[in-house]
Design a protein around this motif. Structure first.
Motif, PDB file in Angstrom:
ATOM      1  N   MET A   1     -39.081 -34.441 -33.510  1.00 23.94           N
ATOM      2  CA  MET A   1     -39.109 -35.674 -33.546  1.00 23.94           C
ATOM      3  C   MET A   1     -37.642 -36.367 -34.137  1.00 23.94           C
ATOM      4  O   MET A   1     -37.045 -37.522 -33.592  1.00 23.94           O
ATOM      5  N   GLY A   2     -37.178 -35.614 -34.971  1.00 20.90           N
ATOM      6  CA  GLY A   2     -35.925 -35.804 -35.610  1.00 20.90           C
ATOM      7  C   GLY A   2     -34.809 -35.838 -34.601  1.00 20.90           C
ATOM      8  O   GLY A   2     -33.841 -36.762 -34.235  1.00 20.90           O
TER       9      GLY A   2
ATOM     10  N   SER B   1     -40.879 -30.748 -29.853  1.00 19.01           N
ATOM     11  CA  SER B   1     -42.139 -31.344 -30.751  1.00 19.01           C
ATOM     12  C   SER B   1     -43.602 -31.195 -29.984  1.00 19.01           C
ATOM     13  O   SER B   1     -44.343 -30.528 -30.608  1.00 19.01           O
TER      14      SER B   1
ATOM     15  N   GLN C   1     -47.585 -26.312 -35.845  1.00 18.59           N
ATOM     16  CA  GLN C   1     -46.640 -26.203 -36.990  1.00 18.59           C
ATOM     17  C   GLN C   1     -46.088 -27.596 -37.179  1.00 18.59           C
ATOM     18  O   GLN C   1     -45.013 -28.242 -36.380  1.00 18.59           O
ATOM     19  N   PRO C   2     -46.447 -28.363 -38.263  1.00 15.94           N
ATOM     20  CA  PRO C   2     -46.113 -29.670 -38.355  1.00 15.94           C
ATOM     21  C   PRO C   2     -44.734 -29.918 -38.584  1.00 15.94           C
ATOM     22  O   PRO C   2     -43.986 -30.915 -38.179  1.00 15.94           O
ATOM     23  N   ALA C   3     -44.051 -28.920 -39.432  1.00 18.85           N
ATOM     24  CA  ALA C   3     -42.602 -29.030 -39.794  1.00 18.85           C
ATOM     25  C   ALA C   3     -41.583 -28.948 -38.638  1.00 18.85           C
ATOM     26  O   ALA C   3     -40.847 -29.882 -38.230  1.00 18.85           O
TER      27      ALA C   3
ATOM     28  N   PHE D   1     -42.885 -29.891 -35.367  1.00 20.02           N
ATOM     29  CA  PHE D   1     -43.119 -30.998 -34.513  1.00 20.02           C
ATOM     30  C   PHE D   1     -42.021 -32.252 -35.365  1.00 20.02           C
ATOM     31  O   PHE D   1     -41.546 -32.865 -34.427  1.00 20.02           O
ATOM     32  N   TRP D   2     -42.091 -32.236 -36.474  1.00 17.16           N
ATOM     33  CA  TRP D   2     -41.110 -33.519 -37.172  1.00 17.16           C
ATOM     34  C   TRP D   2     -39.678 -33.054 -36.814  1.00 17.16           C
ATOM     35  O   TRP D   2     -38.846 -34.086 -36.743  1.00 17.16           O
ATOM     36  N   ALA D   3     -39.251 -31.871 -36.914  1.00 16.99           N
ATOM     37  CA  ALA D   3     -38.070 -31.530 -36.636  1.00 16.99           C
ATOM     38  C   ALA D   3     -37.460 -31.929 -35.048  1.00 16.99           C
ATOM     39  O   ALA D   3     -36.464 -32.625 -35.002  1.00 16.99           O
TER      40      ALA D   3
ATOM     41  N   MET E   1     -46.256 -28.872 -31.457  1.00 15.67           N
ATOM     42  CA  MET E   1     -47.604 -29.397 -31.682  1.00 15.67           C
ATOM     43  C   MET E   1     -48.609 -28.486 -31.234  1.00 15.67           C
ATOM     44  O   MET E   1     -49.835 -28.052 -31.943  1.00 15.67           O
TER      45      MET E   1
END
Length: 83
Positions: free
Chosen positions: A42-43, A26, A34-36, A38-40, A30
């Protein structure tokens, strides 16, 4: 906490290691904006928590009464020193 072996179990080490990798992923995404990604990452952090919980449920974590046993042993030791 050090005296109770808090967190020194396969479930804790696995869950924290996976979560750490997720935080690193993440953080990298960050910085790359690249937001996608980052959220991956966090997943992956959430996945680490879930895997740790599952492993604990399978008996690879610290027993719930482990802290109570440590306190009782400490009380006995303290009582014998005072006597």
């Amino acid at each position: 906490m050090a005296g109770s072996s808090h967190g020194h179990t396969p479930a804790a080490w696995t869950g924290v290691s996976i979560a750490f990798i997720g935080f690193c992923v993440s953080g990298a995404f960050m910085v790359l904006a690249q937001p996608a990604g980052f959220w991956a990452g966090m997943g992956v952090v959430v996945l680490g928590g879930i895997i740790g919980w599952i492993m604990r449920s399978m008996g690879m974590g610290q027993p719930k009464d482990a802290h109570k046993a440590l306190l009782m042993a400490h009380e006995r030791e303290t009582a014998s020193v005072k006597a």
